[in-house]
Design a protein around this motif. Structure first.
Motif, PDB file in Angstrom:
ATOM      1  N   UNK A  33      39.397  44.617  27.590  1.00 39.72           N
ATOM      2  CA  UNK A  33      40.206  45.512  28.411  1.00 39.72           C
ATOM      3  C   UNK A  33      40.232  44.953  29.838  1.00 39.72           C
ATOM      4  N   UNK A  34      41.221  45.359  30.626  1.00 41.56           N
ATOM      5  CA  UNK A  34      41.303  44.835  31.997  1.00 41.56           C
ATOM      6  C   UNK A  34      40.748  45.802  33.033  1.00 41.56           C
ATOM      7  N   UNK A  35      41.034  47.085  32.886  1.00 41.99           N
ATOM      8  CA  UNK A  35      40.575  48.059  33.871  1.00 41.99           C
ATOM      9  C   UNK A  35      39.215  48.618  33.516  1.00 41.99           C
ATOM     10  N   UNK A  36      38.176  47.894  33.913  1.00 40.00           N
ATOM     11  CA  UNK A  36      36.806  48.303  33.585  1.00 40.00           C
ATOM     12  C   UNK A  36      36.114  48.864  34.818  1.00 40.00           C
ATOM     13  N   UNK A  37      35.101  49.702  34.643  1.00 40.25           N
ATOM     14  CA  UNK A  37      34.509  50.407  35.792  1.00 40.25           C
ATOM     15  C   UNK A  37      33.859  49.492  36.822  1.00 40.25           C
ATOM     16  N   UNK A  38      33.435  48.304  36.421  1.00 43.21           N
ATOM     17  CA  UNK A  38      32.755  47.426  37.373  1.00 43.21           C
ATOM     18  C   UNK A  38      33.525  46.132  37.640  1.00 43.21           C
ATOM     19  N   UNK A  39      34.832  46.162  37.412  1.00 48.72           N
ATOM     20  CA  UNK A  39      35.619  44.989  37.756  1.00 48.72           C
ATOM     21  C   UNK A  39      36.829  44.814  36.864  1.00 48.72           C
ATOM     22  N   UNK A  40      37.629  43.813  37.204  1.00 47.95           N
ATOM     23  CA  UNK A  40      38.851  43.523  36.445  1.00 47.95           C
ATOM     24  C   UNK A  40      38.560  42.484  35.371  1.00 47.95           C
ATOM     25  N   UNK A  41      39.103  42.722  34.192  1.00 51.84           N
ATOM     26  CA  UNK A  41      38.823  41.845  33.071  1.00 51.84           C
ATOM     27  C   UNK A  41      39.234  40.399  33.304  1.00 51.84           C
ATOM     28  N   UNK A  42      40.348  40.166  34.015  1.00 49.97           N
ATOM     29  CA  UNK A  42      40.788  38.794  34.237  1.00 49.97           C
ATOM     30  C   UNK A  42      39.857  38.043  35.187  1.00 49.97           C
ATOM     31  N   UNK A  43      39.287  38.732  36.148  1.00 58.45           N
ATOM     32  CA  UNK A  43      38.293  38.069  37.015  1.00 58.45           C
ATOM     33  C   UNK A  43      37.073  37.673  36.183  1.00 58.45           C
ATOM     34  N   UNK A  44      36.714  38.527  35.258  1.00 54.75           N
ATOM     35  CA  UNK A  44      35.604  38.207  34.363  1.00 54.75           C
ATOM     36  C   UNK A  44      35.940  36.984  33.511  1.00 54.75           C
ATOM     37  N   UNK A  45      37.165  36.956  32.967  1.00 53.47           N
ATOM     38  CA  UNK A  45      37.586  35.812  32.153  1.00 53.47           C
ATOM     39  C   UNK A  45      37.601  34.540  32.984  1.00 53.47           C
ATOM     40  N   UNK A  46      38.046  34.637  34.244  1.00 54.18           N
ATOM     41  CA  UNK A  46      38.062  33.457  35.112  1.00 54.18           C
ATOM     42  C   UNK A  46      36.647  32.930  35.334  1.00 54.18           C
ATOM     43  N   UNK A  47      35.702  33.855  35.508  1.00 56.24           N
ATOM     44  CA  UNK A  47      34.320  33.447  35.694  1.00 56.24           C
ATOM     45  C   UNK A  47      33.753  32.757  34.464  1.00 56.24           C
TER      46      UNK A  47
END
Length: 240
Positions: A64-78
């Protein structure tokens, strides 16, 4: 939660990352119903996902993209920056095409809009499995194209009553290979089906944005409709 293997190697291990508990459980249930896939966990935040990825082998994220502790795409980029090999299918209600483009740039293998039914996710997972199964060295461009095409979704999850996927694939392939276009009569003759049946499939391709139709006027009688494959559809279509 577990699924069943397809008999061709170990199941694809999927982690569901979704903040809505009801949706998360439904997605994991769907995963478990697709042969060759198993849900190894359900988490509701990026922090939980990070912990699971540190201790568990995961092949694929349903993210999912709208998560309580951040955006999913930023997580994927990391994950990409860290060299993590996990693949990502985005599962979201975000319809912003800029987000879609960013997802593609990060190597996201599918982008599924919520809400969706089981057949939609099954289609995406099976196409991902087909892509994942490709191995070895490509003999040429056709092999590369086929591997990439496995990720693309040519059809809605459900076809209108009376239409079959194999026949639709055959008609679409004929249209793609005929740049000047086809009439219903021409498609019928080439595909070995009736003219009425051919017209139904051609009209379906028009309705779903894969083809267009234009009248061509002869010397006498009513204009004849010519159907032409839309080049813009090529990026989202594989076998259809």
């Amino acid at each position: 939660m577990t699924g069943t293997g397809a008999g061709r190697g170990p199941a694809v291990r999927v982690l569901v990352v979704e903040d809505d508990p009801v949706a998360a459980d439904a997605h994991a249930l769907y995963v478990g119903r697709v042969p060759g896939f198993t849900a190894v966990g359900v988490v509701h935040s990026l922090a939980e996902a990070t912990r699971v990825l540190e201790r568990t082998r995961v092949d694929l994220l349903l993210l999912d993209l709208g998560l309580p502790d951040g955006h999913g795409l930023r997580f994927a980029r990391g994950l990409r920056a860290a060299g993590h090999p996990v693949d990502v299918i985005v599962v979201t209600s975000a319809r912003d095409l800029a987000v879609v483009r960013e997802s593609v740039s990060l190597g996201v293998v599918q982008y599924v809009l919520k809400p969706f039914a089981f057949p939609t996710l099954r289609e995406r997972l099976l196409r991902y499995a087909e892509f994942r199964s490709t191995a070895g060295e490509a003999a040429g461009q056709d092999d590369v194209d086929r591997a990439l095409a496995a990720l693309r979704t040519p059809l809605p999850a459900e076809l209108p009553k009376g239409l079959s996927a194999p026949t639709l694939e055959r008609v679409a392939a004929l249209l793609r290979s005929t740049p000047e276009g086809l009439t219903a009569a021409g498609a019928a003759e080439a595909a070995g089906i009736s003219r009425i049946t051919a017209r139904r499939y051609l009209e379906h391709l028009v309705d779903t944005g894969r083809a267009d139709r234009t009248p061509r006027y002869g010397q006498v009688g009513r204009p004849e409709l010519h159907y032409r494959w839309l080049a813009a559809a090529a990026g989202s279509v594989s076998k259809v």
